[in-house]
Design a protein around this motif. Structure first.
Motif, PDB file in Angstrom:
ATOM      1  N   UNK A 176       0.505  -0.735   0.611  1.00 33.70           N
ATOM      2  CA  UNK A 176       0.090  -0.108   0.195  1.00 33.70           C
ATOM      3  C   UNK A 176       0.786   2.085  -0.132  1.00 33.70           C
ATOM      4  N   UNK A 177       2.044   1.334   0.624  1.00 35.22           N
ATOM      5  CA  UNK A 177       2.359   2.124   0.778  1.00 35.22           C
ATOM      6  C   UNK A 177       3.012   2.799  -0.202  1.00 35.22           C
ATOM      7  N   UNK A 178       4.016   1.694  -0.683  1.00 36.64           N
ATOM      8  CA  UNK A 178       4.959   1.799  -2.203  1.00 36.64           C
ATOM      9  C   UNK A 178       3.687   2.347  -3.216  1.00 36.64           C
ATOM     10  N   UNK A 179       2.812   1.743  -3.091  1.00 34.00           N
ATOM     11  CA  UNK A 179       1.727   2.741  -4.213  1.00 34.00           C
ATOM     12  C   UNK A 179       0.906   3.636  -3.620  1.00 34.00           C
ATOM     13  N   UNK A 180       1.617   4.350  -2.703  1.00 33.61           N
ATOM     14  CA  UNK A 180       0.781   5.312  -2.699  1.00 33.61           C
ATOM     15  C   UNK A 180       1.892   6.789  -2.682  1.00 33.61           C
ATOM     16  N   UNK A 181       1.143   7.492  -3.365  1.00 32.02           N
ATOM     17  CA  UNK A 181       2.457   8.924  -3.136  1.00 32.02           C
ATOM     18  C   UNK A 181       2.026  10.072  -1.742  1.00 32.02           C
ATOM     19  N   UNK A 182       1.329  10.175  -1.372  1.00 33.14           N
ATOM     20  CA  UNK A 182       1.302  10.420  -0.320  1.00 33.14           C
ATOM     21  C   UNK A 182       1.689  10.023   0.783  1.00 33.14           C
ATOM     22  N   UNK A 183       1.245   8.725   1.140  1.00 32.32           N
ATOM     23  CA  UNK A 183       1.867   8.045   2.936  1.00 32.32           C
ATOM     24  C   UNK A 183       3.094   7.513   2.701  1.00 32.32           C
ATOM     25  N   UNK A 184       3.565   7.073   0.876  1.00 31.20           N
ATOM     26  CA  UNK A 184       4.937   6.870   1.526  1.00 31.20           C
ATOM     27  C   UNK A 184       5.301   7.534   2.265  1.00 31.20           C
TER      28      UNK A 184
END
Length: 499
Positions: A176-184
Protein backbone atom coordinates in the motif's frame (compact mmCIF):
# COMPACT_ATOMS: atom_id res chain seq x y z
CA UNK A 1 -31.31 6.74 2.90
CA UNK A 2 -28.44 6.75 5.40
CA UNK A 3 -30.85 6.90 8.34
CA UNK A 4 -32.79 3.89 7.07
CA UNK A 5 -29.54 1.99 6.49
CA UNK A 6 -28.50 2.71 10.08
CA UNK A 7 -31.82 1.38 11.36
CA UNK A 8 -31.49 -1.78 9.28
CA UNK A 9 -27.90 -2.30 10.45
CA UNK A 10 -28.76 -1.85 14.14
CA UNK A 11 -31.80 -4.12 13.92
CA UNK A 12 -29.76 -6.75 12.10
CA UNK A 13 -26.91 -6.76 14.59
CA UNK A 14 -29.14 -6.70 17.67
CA UNK A 15 -31.53 -9.31 16.27
CA UNK A 16 -28.81 -11.64 15.04
CA UNK A 17 -26.87 -11.32 18.29
CA UNK A 18 -29.97 -12.13 20.33
CA UNK A 19 -30.71 -15.10 18.11
CA UNK A 20 -27.15 -16.37 18.46
CA UNK A 21 -27.19 -16.08 22.23
CA UNK A 22 -30.36 -18.17 22.42
CA UNK A 23 -29.30 -20.63 19.74
CA UNK A 24 -25.78 -20.83 21.14
CA UNK A 25 -27.12 -21.98 24.49
CA UNK A 26 -29.26 -24.69 22.85
CA UNK A 27 -27.28 -26.12 19.93
CA UNK A 28 -24.68 -28.75 20.70
CA UNK A 29 -21.05 -28.02 19.97
CA UNK A 30 -19.77 -29.30 16.66
CA UNK A 31 -16.50 -31.28 16.89
CA UNK A 32 -14.28 -28.34 15.94
CA UNK A 33 -15.70 -26.28 18.78
CA UNK A 34 -15.30 -29.13 21.25
CA UNK A 35 -11.69 -29.62 20.15
CA UNK A 36 -10.85 -25.95 20.69
CA UNK A 37 -12.62 -26.12 24.06
CA UNK A 38 -10.20 -28.95 24.89
CA UNK A 39 -7.40 -26.51 24.05
CA UNK A 40 -8.78 -24.16 26.69
CA UNK A 41 -8.74 -26.92 29.30
CA UNK A 42 -4.99 -27.20 28.82
CA UNK A 43 -3.76 -23.57 28.99
CA UNK A 44 -0.66 -23.02 26.92
CA UNK A 45 1.24 -20.39 24.96
CA UNK A 46 0.85 -22.46 21.82
CA UNK A 47 -0.74 -25.57 20.37
CA UNK A 48 0.23 -28.05 17.70
CA UNK A 49 -2.51 -27.12 15.24
CA UNK A 50 -2.91 -23.38 15.81
CA UNK A 51 -1.76 -20.40 17.83
CA UNK A 52 -3.51 -19.99 21.20
CA UNK A 53 -5.95 -17.09 20.73
CA UNK A 54 -9.00 -19.31 20.14
CA UNK A 55 -8.26 -21.17 23.38
CA UNK A 56 -7.90 -17.91 25.29
CA UNK A 57 -11.24 -16.57 24.05
CA UNK A 58 -13.00 -19.82 24.97
CA UNK A 59 -11.37 -19.76 28.41
CA UNK A 60 -12.72 -16.25 28.98
CA UNK A 61 -16.24 -17.22 27.92
CA UNK A 62 -16.31 -20.34 30.06
CA UNK A 63 -14.88 -18.40 33.00
CA UNK A 64 -18.00 -16.23 32.80
CA UNK A 65 -20.65 -18.86 31.95
CA UNK A 66 -18.99 -22.14 32.84
CA UNK A 67 -18.33 -25.10 30.56
CA UNK A 68 -21.54 -24.69 28.60
CA UNK A 69 -22.22 -24.37 24.89
CA UNK A 70 -22.93 -20.64 25.26
CA UNK A 71 -19.84 -20.21 27.42
CA UNK A 72 -17.71 -21.65 24.63
CA UNK A 73 -19.34 -19.36 22.05
CA UNK A 74 -19.85 -16.18 24.08
CA UNK A 75 -16.70 -14.21 23.27
CA UNK A 76 -16.82 -15.22 19.61
CA UNK A 77 -20.35 -13.81 19.29
CA UNK A 78 -19.31 -10.44 20.69
CA UNK A 79 -16.11 -10.36 18.62
CA UNK A 80 -18.39 -10.49 15.56
CA UNK A 81 -20.06 -7.26 16.72
CA UNK A 82 -16.70 -5.60 17.43
CA UNK A 83 -15.48 -6.55 13.97
CA UNK A 84 -18.53 -4.91 12.38
CA UNK A 85 -17.74 -1.70 14.28
CA UNK A 86 -14.10 -1.79 13.16
CA UNK A 87 -15.12 -2.30 9.51
CA UNK A 88 -17.63 0.55 9.75
CA UNK A 89 -15.13 2.99 11.26
CA UNK A 90 -12.39 2.08 8.78
CA UNK A 91 -14.72 2.52 5.81
CA UNK A 92 -15.85 5.90 7.13
CA UNK A 93 -12.25 7.12 7.28
CA UNK A 94 -11.55 6.15 3.66
CA UNK A 95 -14.93 6.96 2.09
CA UNK A 96 -18.01 8.39 3.84
CA UNK A 97 -20.83 7.44 6.19
CA UNK A 98 -22.98 5.86 3.47
CA UNK A 99 -20.19 3.53 2.43
CA UNK A 100 -19.36 2.79 6.07
CA UNK A 101 -22.89 1.62 6.87
CA UNK A 102 -23.01 -0.33 3.60
CA UNK A 103 -19.72 -2.07 4.41
CA UNK A 104 -20.96 -3.06 7.87
CA UNK A 105 -24.18 -4.37 6.34
CA UNK A 106 -22.24 -6.44 3.84
CA UNK A 107 -20.08 -7.81 6.61
CA UNK A 108 -23.18 -8.76 8.60
CA UNK A 109 -24.95 -10.63 5.79
CA UNK A 110 -22.17 -12.35 3.85
CA UNK A 111 -22.36 -16.11 4.58
CA UNK A 112 -18.62 -16.32 5.25
CA UNK A 113 -18.95 -13.97 8.22
CA UNK A 114 -22.27 -15.40 9.36
CA UNK A 115 -20.51 -18.70 9.97
CA UNK A 116 -17.44 -17.16 11.56
CA UNK A 117 -19.64 -15.09 13.87
CA UNK A 118 -21.12 -18.20 15.48
CA UNK A 119 -18.94 -21.29 15.11
CA UNK A 120 -15.93 -21.03 17.39
CA UNK A 121 -12.75 -21.42 15.39
CA UNK A 122 -9.53 -19.38 15.14
CA UNK A 123 -11.24 -17.34 12.39
CA UNK A 124 -13.41 -15.38 14.84
CA UNK A 125 -10.52 -13.67 16.66
CA UNK A 126 -8.54 -13.56 13.40
CA UNK A 127 -11.04 -11.37 11.54
CA UNK A 128 -11.54 -9.18 14.63
CA UNK A 129 -7.84 -8.43 15.07
CA UNK A 130 -7.41 -8.11 11.30
CA UNK A 131 -10.19 -5.50 11.14
CA UNK A 132 -8.79 -3.74 14.21
CA UNK A 133 -5.37 -3.63 12.57
CA UNK A 134 -6.87 -2.05 9.43
CA UNK A 135 -8.55 0.58 11.60
CA UNK A 136 -5.37 1.27 13.58
CA UNK A 137 -3.27 1.57 10.43
CA UNK A 138 -5.77 3.93 8.84
CA UNK A 139 -5.83 6.26 11.85
CA UNK A 140 -2.04 6.03 12.19
CA UNK A 141 -1.35 6.93 8.57
CA UNK A 142 -3.92 9.71 8.43
CA UNK A 143 -3.17 11.29 11.82
CA UNK A 144 0.43 10.20 12.46
CA UNK A 145 -0.16 9.55 16.15
CA UNK A 146 1.87 7.02 18.08
CA UNK A 147 -1.11 5.50 19.89
CA UNK A 148 -2.65 4.35 16.62
CA UNK A 149 0.60 2.81 15.44
CA UNK A 150 0.76 0.92 18.74
CA UNK A 151 -2.87 -0.15 18.34
CA UNK A 152 -2.06 -1.47 14.88
CA UNK A 153 0.96 -3.34 16.23
CA UNK A 154 -0.98 -4.98 19.05
CA UNK A 155 -3.76 -5.93 16.62
CA UNK A 156 -1.21 -7.40 14.20
CA UNK A 157 0.17 -9.53 17.00
CA UNK A 158 -3.35 -10.58 18.01
CA UNK A 159 -4.13 -11.60 14.45
CA UNK A 160 -0.97 -13.72 14.26
CA UNK A 161 -1.86 -15.26 17.62
CA UNK A 162 -5.08 -16.34 15.90
CA UNK A 163 -3.66 -17.70 12.65
CA UNK A 164 -0.14 -17.57 11.32
CA UNK A 165 -0.98 -16.25 7.89
CA UNK A 166 -1.99 -12.92 9.42
CA UNK A 167 1.64 -12.02 8.79
CA UNK A 168 0.41 -11.17 5.26
CA UNK A 169 -0.73 -7.87 6.76
CA UNK A 170 2.91 -6.74 6.79
CA UNK A 171 3.64 -7.05 3.03
CA UNK A 172 0.12 -5.73 2.36
CA UNK A 173 0.98 -2.56 4.29
CA UNK A 174 4.30 -2.16 2.50
CA UNK A 175 2.56 -2.68 -0.86
CA UNK A 176 0.00 0.00 0.00
CA UNK A 177 2.71 2.48 0.96
CA UNK A 178 4.74 1.83 -2.17
CA UNK A 179 1.71 2.62 -4.37
CA UNK A 180 0.72 5.72 -2.39
CA UNK A 181 2.60 8.99 -3.07
CA UNK A 182 0.80 10.58 -0.13
CA UNK A 183 1.51 7.97 2.54
CA UNK A 184 4.84 6.66 1.29
CA UNK A 185 6.51 8.95 3.78
CA UNK A 186 5.41 6.54 6.53
CA UNK A 187 8.20 4.20 5.44
CA UNK A 188 10.61 6.67 7.01
CA UNK A 189 8.55 6.94 10.19
CA UNK A 190 10.12 5.15 13.15
CA UNK A 191 6.66 4.68 14.62
CA UNK A 192 5.70 2.26 11.83
CA UNK A 193 8.71 0.08 12.52
CA UNK A 194 7.99 0.26 16.25
CA UNK A 195 4.48 -1.03 15.50
CA UNK A 196 5.96 -4.02 13.68
CA UNK A 197 8.24 -4.71 16.64
CA UNK A 198 5.25 -4.52 18.98
CA UNK A 199 3.40 -7.00 16.77
CA UNK A 200 6.35 -9.35 16.98
CA UNK A 201 6.50 -9.05 20.76
CA UNK A 202 2.78 -9.82 21.10
CA UNK A 203 3.33 -12.88 18.92
CA UNK A 204 6.49 -13.97 20.75
CA UNK A 205 4.78 -16.46 23.14
CA UNK A 206 4.07 -18.70 20.16
CA UNK A 207 7.70 -18.49 19.06
CA UNK A 208 8.79 -19.51 22.55
CA UNK A 209 6.32 -22.43 22.66
CA UNK A 210 7.55 -23.69 19.30
CA UNK A 211 11.17 -23.41 20.40
CA UNK A 212 10.33 -25.68 23.34
CA UNK A 213 8.46 -28.19 21.17
CA UNK A 214 10.77 -28.84 18.21
CA UNK A 215 9.04 -26.07 16.19
CA UNK A 216 6.16 -28.50 15.79
CA UNK A 217 3.36 -26.05 15.03
CA UNK A 218 5.38 -24.05 12.51
CA UNK A 219 6.50 -27.28 10.82
CA UNK A 220 2.95 -28.65 10.72
CA UNK A 221 1.42 -25.55 9.17
CA UNK A 222 4.26 -24.96 6.70
CA UNK A 223 4.23 -28.57 5.43
CA UNK A 224 0.49 -29.03 4.95
CA UNK A 225 0.68 -28.83 1.17
CA UNK A 226 3.69 -31.12 0.85
CA UNK A 227 2.99 -34.40 -0.92
CA UNK A 228 -0.70 -33.59 -1.35
CA UNK A 229 -2.45 -35.97 -3.68
CA UNK A 230 -5.45 -34.99 -5.75
CA UNK A 231 -6.69 -33.46 -8.95
CA UNK A 232 -5.45 -29.92 -9.56
CA UNK A 233 -8.58 -29.20 -11.57
CA UNK A 234 -10.71 -30.39 -8.64
CA UNK A 235 -8.78 -28.23 -6.18
CA UNK A 236 -9.14 -25.12 -8.34
CA UNK A 237 -12.77 -25.75 -9.19
CA UNK A 238 -13.67 -26.42 -5.57
CA UNK A 239 -11.93 -23.23 -4.50
CA UNK A 240 -13.90 -20.97 -6.84
CA UNK A 241 -17.21 -22.72 -6.24
CA UNK A 242 -16.74 -22.42 -2.49
CA UNK A 243 -15.94 -18.71 -2.80
CA UNK A 244 -19.09 -18.24 -4.84
CA UNK A 245 -21.06 -20.01 -2.10
CA UNK A 246 -19.69 -18.03 0.85
CA UNK A 247 -20.29 -14.70 -0.91
CA UNK A 248 -23.52 -15.56 -2.75
CA UNK A 249 -23.62 -14.80 -6.50
CA UNK A 250 -24.42 -11.10 -6.03
CA UNK A 251 -21.73 -10.69 -3.41
CA UNK A 252 -19.23 -12.53 -5.59
CA UNK A 253 -20.02 -10.24 -8.53
CA UNK A 254 -19.53 -7.20 -6.28
CA UNK A 255 -16.18 -8.51 -5.09
CA UNK A 256 -14.99 -9.08 -8.67
CA UNK A 257 -15.99 -5.51 -9.57
CA UNK A 258 -14.23 -4.29 -6.45
CA UNK A 259 -11.02 -6.10 -7.31
CA UNK A 260 -11.02 -4.60 -10.80
CA UNK A 261 -11.63 -1.09 -9.49
CA UNK A 262 -8.98 -1.48 -6.82
CA UNK A 263 -6.39 -2.37 -9.45
CA UNK A 264 -7.50 0.27 -11.95
CA UNK A 265 -8.12 3.20 -9.63
CA UNK A 266 -6.07 2.21 -6.61
CA UNK A 267 -2.82 0.92 -8.01
CA UNK A 268 -2.75 2.62 -11.40
CA UNK A 269 -4.95 5.61 -10.62
CA UNK A 270 -3.18 6.20 -7.30
CA UNK A 271 -6.42 6.76 -5.37
CA UNK A 272 -5.55 5.95 -1.79
CA UNK A 273 -8.97 4.64 -0.73
CA UNK A 274 -9.02 2.08 -3.53
CA UNK A 275 -5.34 1.34 -3.04
CA UNK A 276 -6.21 0.46 0.57
CA UNK A 277 -9.05 -1.83 -0.52
CA UNK A 278 -6.85 -3.65 -3.01
CA UNK A 279 -3.69 -3.84 -0.92
CA UNK A 280 -5.40 -5.35 2.11
CA UNK A 281 -7.85 -7.52 0.20
CA UNK A 282 -6.22 -8.96 -2.88
CA UNK A 283 -2.87 -10.29 -1.56
CA UNK A 284 -4.39 -12.69 0.98
CA UNK A 285 -7.05 -13.80 -1.49
CA UNK A 286 -4.38 -14.28 -4.15
CA UNK A 287 -2.31 -16.34 -1.71
CA UNK A 288 -5.04 -18.94 -1.37
CA UNK A 289 -6.08 -18.78 -5.00
CA UNK A 290 -2.48 -19.73 -5.81
CA UNK A 291 -2.51 -22.41 -3.10
CA UNK A 292 -5.54 -24.02 -4.78
CA UNK A 293 -3.19 -25.11 -7.59
CA UNK A 294 -1.40 -27.28 -5.05
CA UNK A 295 -3.88 -28.34 -2.38
CA UNK A 296 -7.44 -28.10 -1.12
CA UNK A 297 -8.23 -24.68 0.34
CA UNK A 298 -10.75 -24.47 3.15
CA UNK A 299 -13.64 -22.15 2.48
CA UNK A 300 -12.95 -19.92 5.49
CA UNK A 301 -9.28 -19.22 4.79
CA UNK A 302 -9.97 -16.25 2.49
CA UNK A 303 -12.32 -14.52 4.97
CA UNK A 304 -9.91 -11.72 6.00
CA UNK A 305 -9.66 -10.61 2.36
CA UNK A 306 -13.34 -9.70 2.37
CA UNK A 307 -12.97 -7.20 5.21
CA UNK A 308 -11.25 -4.66 2.96
CA UNK A 309 -13.01 -5.81 -0.20
CA UNK A 310 -16.40 -5.34 1.49
CA UNK A 311 -15.56 -1.66 1.93
CA UNK A 312 -14.91 -1.28 -1.78
CA UNK A 313 -17.98 -3.34 -2.64
CA UNK A 314 -20.10 -1.05 -0.46
CA UNK A 315 -18.72 2.00 -2.29
CA UNK A 316 -19.72 0.50 -5.64
CA UNK A 317 -23.15 -0.48 -4.33
CA UNK A 318 -23.78 2.97 -2.85
CA UNK A 319 -22.94 4.60 -6.19
CA UNK A 320 -25.22 2.17 -7.98
CA UNK A 321 -28.14 2.77 -5.64
CA UNK A 322 -27.65 6.54 -5.86
CA UNK A 323 -27.89 6.35 -9.64
CA UNK A 324 -31.55 5.33 -9.34
CA UNK A 325 -31.06 2.24 -11.47
CA UNK A 326 -33.83 -0.18 -10.47
CA UNK A 327 -31.60 -3.20 -10.95
CA UNK A 328 -29.39 -2.08 -8.08
CA UNK A 329 -32.41 -1.82 -5.80
CA UNK A 330 -33.69 -5.21 -6.90
CA UNK A 331 -30.26 -6.68 -6.33
CA UNK A 332 -30.11 -5.20 -2.82
CA UNK A 333 -33.52 -6.67 -1.97
CA UNK A 334 -32.57 -10.04 -3.44
CA UNK A 335 -29.34 -10.12 -1.45
CA UNK A 336 -31.23 -9.21 1.72
CA UNK A 337 -33.76 -12.00 1.24
CA UNK A 338 -31.06 -14.55 0.39
CA UNK A 339 -29.08 -13.47 3.45
CA UNK A 340 -32.03 -14.04 5.78
CA UNK A 341 -32.58 -17.46 4.26
CA UNK A 342 -28.86 -18.14 4.54
CA UNK A 343 -28.80 -17.18 8.23
CA UNK A 344 -31.72 -19.48 9.00
CA UNK A 345 -30.33 -22.30 6.85
CA UNK A 346 -26.86 -22.08 8.37
CA UNK A 347 -28.01 -22.28 11.96
CA UNK A 348 -30.52 -25.00 11.16
CA UNK A 349 -27.80 -26.94 9.35
CA UNK A 350 -25.51 -27.08 12.37
CA UNK A 351 -28.28 -27.75 14.86
CA UNK A 352 -28.40 -31.50 14.22
CA UNK A 353 -32.02 -31.26 13.04
CA UNK A 354 -31.49 -30.83 9.32
CA UNK A 355 -30.93 -34.50 8.47
CA UNK A 356 -28.94 -35.06 5.31
CA UNK A 357 -29.04 -31.33 4.56
CA UNK A 358 -27.12 -30.45 7.70
CA UNK A 359 -23.54 -30.75 8.88
CA UNK A 360 -22.67 -34.43 9.13
CA UNK A 361 -21.25 -34.20 12.65
CA UNK A 362 -23.88 -31.94 14.23
CA UNK A 363 -26.11 -33.17 17.03
CA UNK A 364 -26.35 -36.42 18.93
CA UNK A 365 -23.32 -35.79 21.14
CA UNK A 366 -25.21 -35.37 24.40
CA UNK A 367 -26.95 -38.69 23.88
CA UNK A 368 -23.71 -40.42 22.92
CA UNK A 369 -22.03 -39.15 26.08
CA UNK A 370 -24.95 -40.33 28.20
CA UNK A 371 -24.82 -43.79 26.63
CA UNK A 372 -21.07 -44.00 27.11
CA UNK A 373 -21.40 -42.93 30.75
CA UNK A 374 -23.78 -45.83 31.43
CA UNK A 375 -21.23 -48.32 30.06
CA UNK A 376 -18.41 -46.62 31.98
CA UNK A 377 -20.29 -47.00 35.27
CA UNK A 378 -20.83 -50.66 34.55
CA UNK A 379 -17.13 -51.21 33.83
CA UNK A 380 -16.08 -49.34 36.99
CA UNK A 381 -18.43 -51.47 39.07
CA UNK A 382 -17.09 -54.63 37.41
CA UNK A 383 -13.37 -53.84 37.71
CA UNK A 384 -13.12 -51.39 40.57
CA UNK A 385 -11.19 -49.08 38.25
CA UNK A 386 -12.45 -45.93 36.56
CA UNK A 387 -12.19 -46.39 32.78
CA UNK A 388 -10.85 -43.75 30.43
CA UNK A 389 -12.24 -43.02 26.96
CA UNK A 390 -10.70 -43.37 23.53
CA UNK A 391 -12.31 -41.71 20.54
CA UNK A 392 -11.07 -43.80 17.64
CA UNK A 393 -10.87 -41.08 15.03
CA UNK A 394 -9.00 -37.87 14.24
CA UNK A 395 -10.33 -35.87 17.21
CA UNK A 396 -14.12 -35.59 16.85
CA UNK A 397 -15.16 -38.33 19.27
CA UNK A 398 -12.53 -37.59 21.90
CA UNK A 399 -13.28 -33.86 21.93
CA UNK A 400 -17.05 -34.27 22.07
CA UNK A 401 -16.89 -36.93 24.78
CA UNK A 402 -14.47 -34.77 26.73
CA UNK A 403 -16.91 -31.86 26.66
CA UNK A 404 -20.17 -33.68 27.31
CA UNK A 405 -18.68 -35.99 29.95
CA UNK A 406 -16.82 -32.97 31.38
CA UNK A 407 -13.71 -35.14 31.54
CA UNK A 408 -11.24 -33.74 28.98
CA UNK A 409 -8.25 -35.32 30.76
CA UNK A 410 -9.86 -38.76 30.62
CA UNK A 411 -10.45 -38.67 26.85
CA UNK A 412 -7.90 -39.22 24.12
CA UNK A 413 -7.98 -39.79 20.39
CA UNK A 414 -6.02 -42.25 18.22
CA UNK A 415 -2.85 -41.09 19.99
CA UNK A 416 -3.62 -43.96 22.37
CA UNK A 417 -3.10 -46.37 19.46
CA UNK A 418 0.09 -44.89 18.02
CA UNK A 419 -1.07 -41.92 15.98
CA UNK A 420 0.77 -38.66 16.46
CA UNK A 421 -2.52 -37.45 17.89
CA UNK A 422 -2.57 -33.78 16.86
CA UNK A 423 -2.93 -31.67 20.03
CA UNK A 424 -3.61 -34.69 22.24
CA UNK A 425 0.03 -35.64 21.94
CA UNK A 426 1.01 -32.48 23.81
CA UNK A 427 -1.44 -32.54 26.69
CA UNK A 428 -2.05 -36.28 27.26
CA UNK A 429 0.20 -38.44 29.41
CA UNK A 430 -0.51 -42.01 28.32
CA UNK A 431 1.36 -43.35 31.34
CA UNK A 432 -1.59 -42.54 33.60
CA UNK A 433 -3.79 -44.84 31.49
CA UNK A 434 -1.42 -47.80 31.69
CA UNK A 435 -3.19 -50.90 32.99
CA UNK A 436 -6.59 -49.25 33.22
CA UNK A 437 -9.77 -50.30 31.42
CA UNK A 438 -10.90 -48.16 28.51
CA UNK A 439 -14.08 -47.64 26.59
CA UNK A 440 -13.24 -47.27 22.92
CA UNK A 441 -15.83 -45.46 20.79
CA UNK A 442 -15.63 -45.68 17.02
CA UNK A 443 -17.74 -45.07 13.94
CA UNK A 444 -17.70 -47.36 10.93
CA UNK A 445 -15.27 -49.72 12.65
CA UNK A 446 -13.27 -51.81 10.19
CA UNK A 447 -11.85 -55.29 11.01
CA UNK A 448 -8.25 -54.15 10.46
CA UNK A 449 -8.74 -51.22 12.80
CA UNK A 450 -10.39 -53.42 15.41
CA UNK A 451 -7.47 -55.85 15.30
CA UNK A 452 -4.99 -53.01 15.78
CA UNK A 453 -6.90 -51.63 18.77
CA UNK A 454 -7.18 -55.00 20.51
CA UNK A 455 -3.40 -55.33 20.49
CA UNK A 456 -3.22 -52.55 23.07
CA UNK A 457 -5.23 -54.40 25.72
CA UNK A 458 -4.62 -57.51 27.76
CA UNK A 459 -8.11 -58.56 26.76
CA UNK A 460 -11.17 -56.91 25.29
CA UNK A 461 -14.85 -57.50 24.73
CA UNK A 462 -16.40 -57.58 21.31
CA UNK A 463 -17.71 -54.21 20.05
CA UNK A 464 -21.36 -53.42 20.70
CA UNK A 465 -23.61 -50.95 18.95
CA UNK A 466 -24.31 -47.68 20.77
CA UNK A 467 -27.70 -46.34 19.69
CA UNK A 468 -27.58 -42.61 19.01
CA UNK A 469 -30.48 -40.73 17.44
CA UNK A 470 -30.56 -37.34 15.78
CA UNK A 471 -33.83 -35.79 14.62
CA UNK A 472 -35.56 -39.06 15.45
CA UNK A 473 -33.28 -41.08 13.16
CA UNK A 474 -30.26 -43.24 13.81
CA UNK A 475 -27.20 -41.01 13.86
CA UNK A 476 -24.21 -43.09 12.80
CA UNK A 477 -22.90 -46.61 13.04
CA UNK A 478 -21.41 -46.00 16.50
CA UNK A 479 -19.84 -48.93 18.30
CA UNK A 480 -18.18 -49.25 21.68
CA UNK A 481 -15.56 -51.73 22.81
CA UNK A 482 -14.41 -52.26 26.39
CA UNK A 483 -10.71 -53.02 26.73
CA UNK A 484 -9.02 -54.22 29.92
CA UNK A 485 -5.40 -53.57 30.87
CA UNK A 486 -4.40 -50.82 28.42
CA UNK A 487 -0.88 -51.00 26.99
CA UNK A 488 0.75 -48.03 25.31
CA UNK A 489 1.39 -47.96 21.58
CA UNK A 490 4.69 -48.19 19.78
CA UNK A 491 6.33 -45.43 17.73
CA UNK A 492 3.91 -42.74 16.46
CA UNK A 493 2.67 -42.79 12.89
CA UNK A 494 1.55 -40.00 10.55
CA UNK A 495 -1.18 -37.45 11.25
CA UNK A 496 -3.91 -36.01 9.07
CA UNK A 497 -4.09 -32.25 8.73
CA UNK A 498 -6.48 -30.05 10.68
CA UNK A 499 -7.72 -26.54 10.00
Amino acid sequence: MVKRAWIVLCLLIVGLTGFRLVFGAWAELIPEEAYYWTYSQHPSLGYFDHPPMVAWTIWLGTFVLGNTELGVRLVNIFLWIATAVAVLQTAKLWFDERVAVGAALLYAVLPVFIGIGFIVTPDGPLVFFWALCLYGLTRAMQEEKLRYWLLAGVALGGAMLSKYYAVVLVPSLLWFLLWSPKYRRCLKNWQLWLALVVGGLVFSPVIWWNSQNQWASFAFQSSRTVDQRGSVALYIGTFWVSQLAVLMPLGFALMVATAWRAVRRGWFGREDAWNFVGSFGLPVFGLFAAASFKTGVHVNWTAPAFLALAIGAAAIAVDGLASGNRWWRRGAWAMGVLSVLGIIGFHFGISGHAGKFGYSYAGGWRQLAASVEVVAQRVEKQTGQKPFFIGADKYYLAAELGFYLRQPDECVNMYAFGSRGLGYRYWTDLNKFEGRPALVVATNLKPSMLKEMKEHFVRSDEPEAIPVARSGKRWQNVRGMVGFGYRQAGPPVGDASLD
